[in-house]
Structures are given as structure tokens and as C-alpha cells.
Scaffold this motif. Sequence first.
Motif, PDB file in Angstrom:
ATOM      1  N   ALA A  11     -28.021  31.809 -27.730  1.00 28.33           N
ATOM      2  CA  ALA A  11     -26.537  32.145 -28.097  1.00 28.33           C
ATOM      3  C   ALA A  11     -26.529  33.736 -28.092  1.00 28.33           C
ATOM      4  CB  ALA A  11     -25.958  31.485 -29.551  1.00 28.33           C
ATOM      5  N   THR A  12     -25.620  34.090 -27.198  1.00 34.91           N
ATOM      6  CA  THR A  12     -25.532  35.675 -26.964  1.00 34.91           C
ATOM      7  C   THR A  12     -23.848  36.090 -27.352  1.00 34.91           C
ATOM      8  OG1 THR A  12     -27.066  35.557 -25.226  1.00 34.91           O
ATOM      9  CG2 THR A  12     -25.935  37.468 -25.457  1.00 34.91           C
ATOM     10  N   GLU A  13     -23.858  36.930 -28.365  1.00 32.45           N
ATOM     11  CA  GLU A  13     -22.541  37.327 -28.408  1.00 32.45           C
ATOM     12  C   GLU A  13     -22.141  38.363 -27.721  1.00 32.45           C
ATOM     13  OE1 GLU A  13     -21.932  38.725 -32.463  1.00 32.45           O
ATOM     14  OE2 GLU A  13     -19.931  37.774 -32.557  1.00 32.45           O
ATOM     15  N   VAL A  14     -21.327  38.107 -26.619  1.00 31.88           N
ATOM     16  CA  VAL A  14     -20.900  39.023 -25.408  1.00 31.88           C
ATOM     17  C   VAL A  14     -19.852  39.838 -26.005  1.00 31.88           C
ATOM     18  CG1 VAL A  14     -21.857  37.407 -23.710  1.00 31.88           C
ATOM     19  CG2 VAL A  14     -19.470  37.263 -24.608  1.00 31.88           C
ATOM     20  N   ALA A  15     -19.155  39.898 -26.856  1.00 27.46           N
ATOM     21  CA  ALA A  15     -17.961  40.492 -27.294  1.00 27.46           C
ATOM     22  C   ALA A  15     -17.807  39.872 -28.772  1.00 27.46           C
ATOM     23  CB  ALA A  15     -16.789  40.363 -26.596  1.00 27.46           C
ATOM     24  N   PRO A  16     -16.986  40.595 -29.842  1.00 27.01           N
ATOM     25  CA  PRO A  16     -17.201  40.055 -31.115  1.00 27.01           C
ATOM     26  C   PRO A  16     -16.416  38.648 -31.172  1.00 27.01           C
ATOM     27  CG  PRO A  16     -16.511  42.400 -30.958  1.00 27.01           C
ATOM     28  CD  PRO A  16     -16.720  41.877 -29.493  1.00 27.01           C
ATOM     29  N   LEU A  20     -21.743  33.433 -25.824  1.00 27.80           N
ATOM     30  CA  LEU A  20     -22.040  32.593 -24.476  1.00 27.80           C
ATOM     31  C   LEU A  20     -23.407  31.798 -24.868  1.00 27.80           C
ATOM     32  CD1 LEU A  20     -22.297  32.173 -21.578  1.00 27.80           C
ATOM     33  CD2 LEU A  20     -23.512  34.199 -21.158  1.00 27.80           C
ATOM     34  N   LEU A  21     -23.267  30.356 -24.578  1.00 23.28           N
ATOM     35  CA  LEU A  21     -24.259  29.249 -24.762  1.00 23.28           C
ATOM     36  C   LEU A  21     -24.791  28.943 -23.047  1.00 23.28           C
ATOM     37  CD1 LEU A  21     -22.683  26.933 -27.355  1.00 23.28           C
ATOM     38  CD2 LEU A  21     -24.541  28.688 -27.716  1.00 23.28           C
ATOM     39  N   ARG A  22     -25.675  29.904 -23.002  1.00 21.17           N
ATOM     40  CA  ARG A  22     -26.384  29.686 -21.561  1.00 21.17           C
ATOM     41  C   ARG A  22     -26.992  28.318 -21.173  1.00 21.17           C
ATOM     42  NH1 ARG A  22     -24.605  32.898 -17.767  1.00 21.17           N
ATOM     43  NH2 ARG A  22     -25.156  34.955 -17.848  1.00 21.17           N
ATOM     44  N   LYS A 104     -22.897  24.900 -32.875  1.00 18.42           N
ATOM     45  CA  LYS A 104     -24.090  25.657 -32.895  1.00 18.42           C
ATOM     46  C   LYS A 104     -23.311  27.205 -33.051  1.00 18.42           C
ATOM     47  CE  LYS A 104     -27.555  27.048 -29.879  1.00 18.42           C
ATOM     48  NZ  LYS A 104     -28.888  26.513 -30.034  1.00 18.42           N
ATOM     49  N   VAL A 105     -21.861  27.481 -32.948  1.00 14.26           N
ATOM     50  CA  VAL A 105     -21.758  28.724 -33.138  1.00 14.26           C
ATOM     51  C   VAL A 105     -20.994  28.948 -34.432  1.00 14.26           C
ATOM     52  CG1 VAL A 105     -20.024  30.502 -32.331  1.00 14.26           C
ATOM     53  CG2 VAL A 105     -21.083  28.986 -30.759  1.00 14.26           C
ATOM     54  N   GLY A 106     -21.068  27.770 -35.300  1.00 18.13           N
ATOM     55  CA  GLY A 106     -20.612  27.932 -36.700  1.00 18.13           C
ATOM     56  C   GLY A 106     -19.142  27.368 -36.917  1.00 18.13           C
ATOM     57  N   LEU A 174     -18.973  29.051 -23.101  1.00 23.90           N
ATOM     58  CA  LEU A 174     -18.380  30.013 -23.853  1.00 23.90           C
ATOM     59  C   LEU A 174     -17.596  29.527 -24.942  1.00 23.90           C
ATOM     60  CD1 LEU A 174     -18.605  33.037 -23.443  1.00 23.90           C
ATOM     61  CD2 LEU A 174     -16.210  33.003 -22.073  1.00 23.90           C
ATOM     62  N   VAL A 175     -17.770  30.264 -26.118  1.00 29.23           N
ATOM     63  CA  VAL A 175     -17.052  29.705 -27.315  1.00 29.23           C
ATOM     64  C   VAL A 175     -16.457  31.025 -27.826  1.00 29.23           C
ATOM     65  CG1 VAL A 175     -17.190  28.640 -29.625  1.00 29.23           C
ATOM     66  CG2 VAL A 175     -18.613  27.882 -27.757  1.00 29.23           C
TER      67      VAL A 175
END
Length: 208
Positions: A11-16, A20-22, A104-106, A174-175
Motif C-alpha cells: 500500500a503506497t500513499e501517493v498523495a495525502p 495505491l494498492l498495486r 486495507k486502507v482503514g 486506488l483508494v
Amino acid sequence: MSRSGSDIDLATEVAPEVVLLRGFAATTAEYAAAVDAVAAAAPFRHLQTPAGRPMSAAMTNCGTLGWHSDAKGYRYERNDPLSGRPWPSMPLIFLDLAQRAAYKVGYRDFLPDACLINRYAGKAKMGAHRDADERDFSQPIVSVTLGASATFLWYGPLRSGPAVKIRLEPSDVLVWGRTARRGYHAVGQAEGAAAGAVRFNLTFRKAG
Ligand code: SIN
Ligand code: FE2
């Protein structure tokens, strides 16, 4: 369905608050078959903007609410305006995917009632906009890429940028939510579109 792989994705935070969950949507053939089943009941169509211009991406929906646009404006409809019938119900594998990604992102209680399906062929793309026709902005947007890749632009609170560029590949999810929920975003043409490649995007929302 197989869950293999889904719990080890990065899980990568690409902006606040944009994560992104690749490769999260791993079983793409099943999702593609579900898209086909939805489109058999509610065909892809090019909606008109309120200003009367045709949108380049073709769209359909599944779920209890479907996003629609015409001269009367942007809104959600319970019935497909083409057929007058309810939209096809949301396939369980879609609901499961959207809820797992949100979790997954909360977002522990994401219950989407709308899934907009966009199809990008040829020169189709989507200009900067924000998803603002929903009632519940405490719930995130879960956006899934199938088929071809494309460049997604995240502008955030201001349409005028500066944009974070994200290359979305098939199976990427993307979330965005919370402070990012009403952020501006856009997406470019499907990669390989000139040679016939087509990108599909599933966008899950709690609309009603
Ligand atoms: C959308 O913003 O509705 C679509 C985004 C995408 O196709 O990735
Ligand atoms: Fe959007």
C-alpha cells in the motif's frame, strides 16, 4: 474466489489519503467476465454532459444506484434510463474486492451501493473533475483498473494542479477518502489504444 496475493500487496500513499494498492485485484479474468455480464444487461453508452457534449469514455453501472449525466445534470438513478429497469446488481466479487481494498486502507464499514464502469477505447480519456454527486463523503472511492494501463493524474483540492502522476496498471486499486474525498483527478488514454487496447475502470461509491 482465490485471495492469493491480495494480502501481501504494498500500500503506497501517493498523495495525502490517496493509497495505491498495486496488483490488489488479482483475478482479472473473473472481473472482466463480471463486467461483460453487467454490460449484457446494461450496455455501455456515451453519456452527454449537461452542456450537451458526448463523453469520450463509455459507461454503465451496477448496484442499486447508477451514475448518469444528461441535459438535466449529473446524478444517480435507480433505474437505467436506457431500459427503465433497475441496474444489474453488483456482482459479489466486486463487492468483496471493494470492501477488502477499503478495509486495507482503514475504512472498516464501506458498503458501496454504486459501481460506475468506465470503458476507455481509442482516444477516450477523462478530464479533471471530482466525484461529488454522492451523499456520504465519509466513505471512500475505490477505483479499480482492468485491461490496459493509463496515466492517472491526482490534482487534489485545486483543479489547477500541480498533479501527481500515477501509472495505473491492470489489477491496481486506488483508494481515496477523508481529506482527499473531493480531490480533483483525471485520467489519460489507455496505453496501446491506437492498437486496440481498452481500459476498464470500476469506481465504487456509497452514493445514497
Ligand atoms: C473516474 O474518475 O471516474 C475514472 C477514473 C479512472 O478511470 O481511473
Ligand atoms: Fe472520478
